[in-house]
Design an enzyme around this catalytic site. Structure first.
Site, PDB file in Angstrom:
ATOM      1  N   LYS A 241       0.849  -1.096  -0.167  1.00 37.58           N
ATOM      2  CA  LYS A 241      -0.284  -0.012   0.041  1.00 37.58           C
ATOM      3  C   LYS A 241       0.766   1.120   0.021  1.00 37.58           C
ATOM      4  CE  LYS A 241      -3.210   2.600   2.939  1.00 37.58           C
ATOM      5  NZ  LYS A 241      -4.034   2.497   4.178  1.00 37.58           N
ATOM      6  N   ASP A 246      -2.799  10.135   3.294  1.00 34.05           N
ATOM      7  CA  ASP A 246      -4.072   9.699   3.700  1.00 34.05           C
ATOM      8  C   ASP A 246      -4.719  10.832   4.314  1.00 34.05           C
ATOM      9  OD1 ASP A 246      -6.340   8.532   3.988  1.00 34.05           O
ATOM     10  OD2 ASP A 246      -5.636   7.047   5.295  1.00 34.05           O
ATOM     11  N   LYS A 253     -10.453  12.668   7.827  1.00 30.84           N
ATOM     12  CA  LYS A 253      -9.690  12.425   9.274  1.00 30.84           C
ATOM     13  C   LYS A 253     -10.022  13.845  10.053  1.00 30.84           C
ATOM     14  CE  LYS A 253      -6.632   9.061   7.871  1.00 30.84           C
ATOM     15  NZ  LYS A 253      -7.095   7.739   8.799  1.00 30.84           N
ATOM     16  N   ASP A 264       1.516   6.605   5.276  1.00 27.90           N
ATOM     17  CA  ASP A 264       0.544   5.317   4.865  1.00 27.90           C
ATOM     18  C   ASP A 264       1.145   4.916   3.466  1.00 27.90           C
ATOM     19  OD1 ASP A 264      -1.798   4.187   5.341  1.00 27.90           O
ATOM     20  OD2 ASP A 264      -2.994   5.622   4.394  1.00 27.90           O
ATOM     21  N   ASP A 323     -12.222   6.673   3.791  1.00 29.34           N
ATOM     22  CA  ASP A 323     -11.092   6.668   4.671  1.00 29.34           C
ATOM     23  C   ASP A 323     -10.579   5.308   4.581  1.00 29.34           C
ATOM     24  OD1 ASP A 323      -8.687   7.595   5.916  1.00 29.34           O
ATOM     25  OD2 ASP A 323      -9.968   7.657   8.062  1.00 29.34           O
ATOM     26  N   GLU A 325      -9.403   3.597   2.431  1.00 28.54           N
ATOM     27  CA  GLU A 325      -9.111   3.668   0.827  1.00 28.54           C
ATOM     28  C   GLU A 325      -7.927   2.543   0.495  1.00 28.54           C
ATOM     29  OE1 GLU A 325      -7.621   4.959   3.273  1.00 28.54           O
ATOM     30  OE2 GLU A 325      -5.640   4.769   2.846  1.00 28.54           O
ATOM     31  N   ARG A 327      -7.607  -0.691   1.215  1.00 30.02           N
ATOM     32  CA  ARG A 327      -8.282  -1.827   0.755  1.00 30.02           C
ATOM     33  C   ARG A 327      -8.488  -1.676  -0.586  1.00 30.02           C
ATOM     34  NH1 ARG A 327     -12.238  -2.163   5.591  1.00 30.02           N
ATOM     35  NH2 ARG A 327     -10.635  -1.013   6.488  1.00 30.02           N
TER      36      ARG A 327
HETATM   37  N1  BES Z   1      -4.281   4.600   6.760  1.00 26.26           N
HETATM   38  C1  BES Z   1      -5.139   4.141   7.606  1.00 26.26           C
HETATM   39  C2  BES Z   1      -4.924   3.239   8.792  1.00 26.26           C
HETATM   40  C3  BES Z   1      -3.780   3.829   9.837  1.00 26.26           C
HETATM   41  C4  BES Z   1      -4.448   4.436  11.061  1.00 26.26           C
HETATM   42  C5  BES Z   1      -2.618   3.643   9.742  1.00 26.26           C
HETATM   43  C6  BES Z   1      -3.490   5.100  11.756  1.00 26.26           C
HETATM   44  C7  BES Z   1      -1.894   4.065  10.745  1.00 26.26           C
HETATM   45  C8  BES Z   1      -2.080   4.737  11.835  1.00 26.26           C
HETATM   46  C9  BES Z   1      -6.469   3.864   6.925  1.00 26.26           C
HETATM   47  O1  BES Z   1      -6.508   4.391   5.525  1.00 26.26           O
HETATM   48  C10 BES Z   1      -7.816   4.149   7.544  1.00 26.26           C
HETATM   49  O2  BES Z   1      -7.771   5.355   7.683  1.00 26.26           O
HETATM   50  N2  BES Z   1      -8.427   3.193   8.273  1.00 26.26           N
HETATM   51  C11 BES Z   1      -9.651   3.487   8.751  1.00 26.26           C
HETATM   52  C12 BES Z   1     -10.574   2.459   8.427  1.00 26.26           C
HETATM   53  C13 BES Z   1     -11.884   2.655   8.765  1.00 26.26           C
HETATM   54  C14 BES Z   1     -12.514   3.852   8.258  1.00 26.26           C
HETATM   55  C15 BES Z   1     -12.899   1.489   8.646  1.00 26.26           C
HETATM   56  C16 BES Z   1      -9.295   3.306  10.323  1.00 26.26           C
HETATM   57  O3  BES Z   1      -8.397   2.447  10.792  1.00 26.26           O
HETATM   58  O4  BES Z   1      -9.795   4.217  11.104  1.00 26.26           O
HETATM   59 ZN    ZN Z   2      -4.756   4.744   4.641  1.00 24.67          ZN
HETATM   60 ZN    ZN Z   3      -7.584   5.926   5.486  1.00 21.17          ZN
END
Ligand code: BES
Ligand code: ZN
Ligand code: ZN
Length: 478
Positions: A241, A246, A253, A264, A323, A325, A327
């Protein structure tokens, strides 16, 4: 800083400073016991005491004398030595079985990223020197020690290469910047390199990845690096990834959660570091590294919660949160990678979910997949390498949480718990039937980046994934 091995007895080697590891038990019989005690030195793990008048740096070490202990203590000691004005440091007696850990400690523990400092503080320390003379005699020929040094340096430097890319700002390291970095690596290491731009992604029908990147002024790139030795023992596909930023997209966010989101891209950086090390080690393994380099931003043309996207493998995805994204990008890159390469194994690396950190803490990589034996092999490889991994188990009930009433699958779970696993189960929709048992997903959301020093890591990218993967490859693709 250079790490050197000199084929001479320890006392013949000239150095400005000598580093010695001492346990609390050894303190009483130490020749400088009085001085050390006076200075408050107790031999506690990683406790440091410099006796400058004797050109000696003493570092406490746990009585277990584990690889892990030596790795982190060596890191702390070398970091401290870098603040003095000595140009060279030699290690007092050491045991050969900890040689690799000591080298890793020196190279990873001394890492500094000062590209954004206007006046970076230079370090006087140039050489860290080991004598071939070592105390356990488990390895006593210089050639074996030399080959351990060469191999360990390649892997540790590849880890620092990953850290360097992760630490760059989203302004400097855009998807195109990732592509340029990959091309430079390919040129240097003799790798094949293919880059797809927006037109190429459209031709390949990678509309999930394209949608995530649509609102950014830095358009997405798909990077494919390949290392192809003449008679490979195995063919391995790695997918990373590579979200160079992000913001969360329209499901924006919170301000404080957005900070650090330059990291990210760490999965994409990790697969580049891994192929770098594999090619420099000249391993007999064909390795393909695919990176989905994309920036997730907001704008009038941004993709939206309520959109339905068609991925490369034809499956449709209901977007309920922009968010989630990573996946979406991986869905397409996994589809592309499997269409291009018939591999023996497929591994993906992604800073995929905050939930992984909730589950395992901030230091541990989440390991997910269908093959129990394979996952266990990875746990063992991680442990040998000094990385932390933990298995997060799938089950059929969690699988139902990403069902969609509108499309084939939904990009978020209907329940707030188990988010690291439901994200992996989403990816599972994009793994071909014949690859199910050959696939492992690594969630490096916690392990890839740190804002406070731990183990051999300082502020910033850690290079998570590199050491454990090289360990697994060298053990299982012989
Ligand atoms: N890049 C983030 C995950 C992340 C969070 C990595 C904190 C490192 C530190 C990912 O894209 C994301 O935002 N995931 C969301 C998923 C949710 C919306 C289902 C998350 O983890 O909150
Ligand atoms: Zn992300
Ligand atoms: Zn995200």
């Amino acid at each position: 800083m250079n790490v050197k091995l000199i084929n001479q007895p320890l006392e013949m080697i000239a150095a400005d400073l000598t580093l010695e590891f001492v346990t609390s038990d050894q303190l009483a019989s130490h020749p400088h016991n009085a001085l050390l005690t006076q200075a408050g030195f107790k031999g506690e793990h990683e406790q440091l005491c410099a006796l400058h008048e004797h050109r000696l740096l003493v570092c406490g070490i746990d009585k277990e004398r584990s690889d892990e202990g030596y790795r982190s203590a060596m890191g702390s000691a070398v970091k401290a030595a870098m603040n003095y004005s000595y140009a060279s440091l030699k290690l007092a007696q050491y045991t050969a079985k900890h040689f690799a850990a000591l080298i890793e400690g020196a190279v990873l523990g001394s890492y500094k990223f000062d590209a954004y400092k206007s006046e970076p503080k230079p370090s006087a320390l140039i050489d860290v020197i080991f004598s071939t003379e070592n105390s356990d005699k488990s390895v006593n020929d210089a050639d074996t020690l030399e080959s351990i040094l060469t191999q360990t340096l390649i892997i540790a430097k590849a880890t620092n290469f990953v850290r360097d890319i992760v630490n760059q700002t989203p302004y400097d390291m855009t998807p195109q910047g990732m592509a340029v970095t990959a091309e430079a690596l390919a040129d240097k290491n003799g790798l094949e390199c293919t880059i797809l731009d927006v037109n190429g992604l459209e031709d390949e029908k990678m509309f999930a990845m394209l949608s995530v990147g649509r609102a950014s002024t830095n358009p997405p790139r798909l990077i494919h690096l390949a290392y192809k030795p003449a008679n490979p023992k195995k063919v391995i596909t790695l997918v990373g990834k590579g979200l160079t930023y992000d913001s969360g997209g329209l499901s924006l966010k919170a301000a404080t959660s957005m900070v650090t989101m330059k990291m990210d891209k760490a999965g994409g950086c990790a697969v580049m570091g891994i192929i770098k090390a594999v090619s420099e080690l000249g391993l007999d393994i064909e390795v393909h590294a695919f990176v989905g380099a994309v920036e997730n931003m907001i704008g009038g043309n941004a993709y939206k919660p309520d959109d339905v996207l068609r991925a490369k493998n034809g499956k449709t995805i209901e977007v309920r949160n922009t968010d989630a994204e990573g996946r979406l990008v991986l869905a397409d890159v996994l589809g592309y990678a499997q269409a291009k390469v018939k591999a023996d194994y497929l591994f993906d690396y992604a800073t995929l979910t905050g939930a992984c950190m909730v589950a395992l803490g901030p230091y541990t990589t989440g390991v997910m997949g269908h093959n129990e034996t394979l996952k266990q092999e990875w746990l063992n490889a991680a442990e040998r390498s000094g990385e932390y991994c933990g298995i997060l188990p799938f089950n059929r009930h969690l699988k139902k949480l990403i069902k969609s009433d509108l499309a084939d699958v939904c990009n978020v779970s209907s329940k707030p718990y188990g988010g690291a696993i439901t994200a992996a189960l989403f990816l599972d929709h994009f793994i071909d039937e014949n690859m199910k048992e050959k696939w492992v997903h690594f969630d490096i959301a916690g392990s890839a980046y740190t804002e406070s020093a731990w183990d051999v890591h300082t502020y910033g990218g850690t290079g998570a994934g590199v050491r454990m993967t090289l360990n697994w490859l060298m053990e299982h693709c012989k």
